[in-house]
Every structure is written in C-alpha cells, then in structure tokens.
Write an enzyme that holds these catalytic residues in place. Structure first.
Site, PDB file in Angstrom:
ATOM      1  N   SER A 183      22.875  59.763  71.385  1.00 15.46           N
ATOM      2  CA  SER A 183      22.539  59.494  72.783  1.00 15.46           C
ATOM      3  C   SER A 183      23.368  60.275  73.793  1.00 15.46           C
ATOM      4  O   SER A 183      22.984  60.384  74.944  1.00 15.46           O
ATOM      5  CB  SER A 183      22.664  57.993  73.054  1.00 15.46           C
ATOM      6  OG  SER A 183      23.926  57.516  72.660  1.00 15.46           O
ATOM      7  N   HIS A 211      16.719  55.939  70.414  1.00 13.34           N
ATOM      8  CA  HIS A 211      16.279  56.996  71.325  1.00 13.34           C
ATOM      9  C   HIS A 211      15.181  57.864  70.709  1.00 13.34           C
ATOM     10  O   HIS A 211      14.796  58.874  71.298  1.00 13.34           O
ATOM     11  CB  HIS A 211      17.457  57.890  71.738  1.00 13.34           C
ATOM     12  CG  HIS A 211      18.384  57.241  72.718  1.00 13.34           C
ATOM     13  ND1 HIS A 211      18.152  57.235  74.077  1.00 13.34           N
ATOM     14  CD2 HIS A 211      19.538  56.566  72.529  1.00 13.34           C
ATOM     15  CE1 HIS A 211      19.138  56.598  74.682  1.00 13.34           C
ATOM     16  NE2 HIS A 211      19.992  56.180  73.775  1.00 13.34           N
ATOM     17  N   LYS A 241      14.082  51.018  75.401  1.00 10.81           N
ATOM     18  CA  LYS A 241      14.149  52.419  75.807  1.00 10.81           C
ATOM     19  C   LYS A 241      12.736  52.925  76.116  1.00 10.81           C
ATOM     20  O   LYS A 241      12.154  52.486  77.094  1.00 10.81           O
ATOM     21  CB  LYS A 241      14.917  53.192  74.752  1.00 10.81           C
ATOM     22  CG  LYS A 241      16.360  52.638  74.805  1.00 10.81           C
ATOM     23  CD  LYS A 241      17.395  53.390  74.099  1.00 10.81           C
ATOM     24  CE  LYS A 241      18.755  52.832  74.520  1.00 10.81           C
ATOM     25  NZ  LYS A 241      19.626  52.529  73.432  1.00 10.81           N
TER      26      LYS A 241
END
Ligand SMILES: *Cc1c(COP(=O)(O)O)cnc(C)c1O
Length: 393
Positions: A183, A211, A241
């Site tokens: 990330s 992610h 996310k």
C-alpha cells in the site's frame, strides 16, 4: 497541584509533533467521492481507497437502505452469539463466487481478519514467512501467535527461497504471508513465484488482497490476476477499499472458513457490523463483477496520471497499480508539499516515518475511476507548479 497521571501521553504527542509525525484530521462535508468538499473547498481526491468510486453509488445506498427497513440498524451482538440474517449468508456465498473459492466469510474489518485469524493458524513448532513490508495488521496477527516468524526482504524471491531453505527442516508447518498490493509503494507481489516456492517447500500461502480487489484481475483481485484462485490457501481482503463500503472478507475452502469463525477472537468477541453493511457489500461485488469497464477506466486514468507525473519530473517509485507515489525523500518536504497541494485543491497524503523508512517520505496519490480528465490535468498542473515552488525536481 499535582500533574495528571496521563501527562506523559501529552509529552509523547508533543515529541511526535516536533518530528512531524502526528496526523492532521480533515473533515469532509460531503460523501467521499472524486470531488468532495473538505474544510470549505472542493478538492480533487487523491487520498482515498475508493478506487472504483463506489462509496456513494446510488445502487449501493439503496441496498443499504432496504436492509435498514427490513433488519434495522444493529447486529444485536456477535454473529456467533445472537445469530445473523440472510443478508449475511448471501454475502458469504457472494464472496466465494467473487473469489472463485469453495467458501467465503465476512469479518468486521480487514484488520480483524489478520489480527484474528493469523494467530490461530499456526502452533508452536510452526513458522510464518512474512514479507518485510507487510501491513501492520499482519505483523500484529503474527505477533499474537505461539508460532515463530521469519521476515524476507521485500519481494525478493531469492531471499524468500533462501529463507525457506534455511527454516523448512526446523519447523512443522509454514505459511508464506504477503500483501497482494503493497500500500505504500503500489507494487504487486510476485504471487506466481511465491506460490511456486510454496509448492516446492510444502508451505501454505496467505494473501492480503485489500488493495487488489476491484483493481487487479478485472476486479476480482490478485489471485484472479495470476490464475491462482485454487492454489492460495487463505485469501483475505476488505470491503472498505475499491468496494467502497466496509468490512473484511476471507475466501478459501470450507475447512478454512469453518476453522476461521470458530477460532478468530475478533470474529467471536466483537459485534457483527450492521445488516445494511452486508447488503451494501454484496451489491458492491455484483457491480464490480458486472461492470468491468469501471476497472478498465480506473487503469486508463492511472496510466495517464503516472506517465504525465513522470514527464513533469517526479519519481513514482515502484508503482504498478493505481497507487502512484511521488517520491520526495525528506519528511518535512513531503509534509510541506502535501500542505501546499491541499491549499491548491488537491487532497493527497504525505507518507512519512514510521509508515515508511526515514528518508523515503512521499506523497501517495491514489487514482479513482470517478476523477475526470480535467481533474487529472488540474492535479498535474498543481504538481508541476509546486515542484518548481518547492524546488523538488
Ligand atoms: C486496509 C488494509 C487492511 C485493513 O482493512 P480494513 O478493512 O480497513 O480494516 C489490511 N491489510 C491491508 C494490506 C490493507 O491495505
């Protein structure tokens, strides 16, 4: 007057402030979206994980509101204690289908998966083999386990192999644990090589795809990207996310799921999230699955922004995803740039020690599919102007 017993905490925060390591919390006056209003000004959002611009999607809002009408606002207790509704069951099936696994399970958060499940998976005499840049929730989860752990150099497959070679005789079971997308840098784990080494040395694999979902593998995540849905033993992720909502997910075979909800202390000792969250999460997976154009759009915007930012003269580091850092180096310079970007209407986060090593501070830009071409050009214009103003290039 005697000093308050908590005064040492104030001293600690003051020391952090002096080192530029405290957080500035900003207040949004609209939903989080490509152009939210933040502290009185409309900004270009480059700081959120809302990659597919689903956090304020009207169809997902509707799913949440319907669920509130039918099931109210609270879960009542832990899912294990006071039961859950059909929305939760439907979500578990949807997770399995989305990830291409036998079974699925949701957790309160992604953090709760790593901090709750990882400690249970191995016993004394076993070992976790963990990438040095793994997320903090993985580090905490491993710390809570009676098993040992060894760390290999970030994405260094030769070091991973050496590590496996060195420890495999000494321990019973091994799990290689890795983030799918890292990330802070936006680089992607070499999952094909990791899985090959795992197979060679008889290790299990645990992948954190927080992610990667909505981004890699046409939205289905890193295991889909590499075609390893049947090989990775533990796939975890987050609905907070690209999915735009909230919650954690786990996908794997049925024995993994049955073990997970019977042993994860986070699952067993903390309340379930509201029914509306389950409905919204499920709707989000349906949208990602049925609208691959959204994911392609995200990548087109990311490719454009990254190449233009490099043309201006910024170093984007190891970016391979919609996380596109502008590498700065010095923490104070990065903080200053973030402050100036915000004043100019671009909301992006300065990432400094202890999130990354000292001397590796950066601005983390996160592209989202809701940004217009004009937004991207405006952000680039501001970057160019501030690069000159702050003498960064
Ligand atoms: C965000 C994130 C988590 C935590 O997920 P939440 O659902 O926000 O708790 C875990 N691991 C990684 C790699 C993440 O980026």
């Amino acid at each position: 007057m005697t000093e308050r017993r908590t005064a040492y905490l104030r001293d600690k925060v003051e020391q952090m402030e002096q080192r530029g390591e405290t957080w500035v919390l900003r207040q949004l006056e609209t939903a989080t979206q490509a152009n939210p209003t933040v502290e009185g000004q409309e900004v270009i959002m480059l700081a959120s994980n809302n990659y597919l611009d689903l956090a304020n999607d009207s169809r997902i809002r509707e799913a949440a509101m319907d669920a509130i009408e039918r099931f109210g606002v609270g879960a009542g207790s832990d899912w294990s204690i006071a039961g859950y509704n059909e929305l939760q069951d439907e979500l578990h099936d949807a997770i399995a289908e989305f990830k291409g696994t036998e079974a699925g399970l949701s957790y309160q958060t992604g953090f709760a998966v790593n901090a709750g499940l990882l400690p249970q998976l191995l016993d004394e005499g076993d070992v976790y083999v963990s990438d040095e840049l793994n997320h903090g929730s993985i580090i905490d989860g491993i710390r809570l386990s009676p098993a040992d752990s060894v760390v290999y150099d970030h994405s260094d497959m030769a070091d991973l192999e050496d590590t496996l070679e060195a420890v495999h005789d000494e321990y019973n079971r091994m799990i290689i644990v890795t983030d799918g997308v890292f990330s802070m840098d936006g680089d992607v784990a070499k999952l094909d090589e990791i899985q090959r080494l795992a197979d060679e040395y008889g290790a299990m694999t645990y992948v954190d795809d927080c992610h990667g979902e909505g981004v890699l593998g046409e939205g289905h995540g890193i295991t889909a990207e590499f075609g390893l849905e049947d090989d990775v033993d533990f796939q975890m992720g987050s609905f907070s996310k690209a999915c735009g909502v909230f919650g954690g997910m786990l996908a794997g075979n049925q024995e993994v799921i049955d073990f997970a909800y019977n042993t994860s202390r986070t699952w067993l000792l903390s309340a379930g999230y509201p029914p509306a969250v389950a409905a919204a999460n499920r709707r989000s997976l349906e949208i990602i699955d049925s609208e691959p154009g959204r994911v392609r759009d995200l990548w087109d915007k990311r490719d454009y922004f990254k190449s233009e930012l490099e043309d201006i003269g910024y170093d984007t580091g190891k970016s391979e995803t919609p996380i596109v850092p502008a590498m700065i180096g010095d923490s104070r310079k990065a903080q200053k740039l973030a402050d100036r970007l915000f004043e100019e209407g671009v909301f992006a986060l300065a990432i400094v020690y202890p999130m990354v090593e000292r001397g590796k501070a950066r601005i983390r830009n996160q592209i989202n599919a809701g940004l217009s071409d004009e937004d991207l050009d405006e952000a680039l214009r501001v970057y160019e102007k501030l690069g000159r103003e702050l003498d960064l290039m």
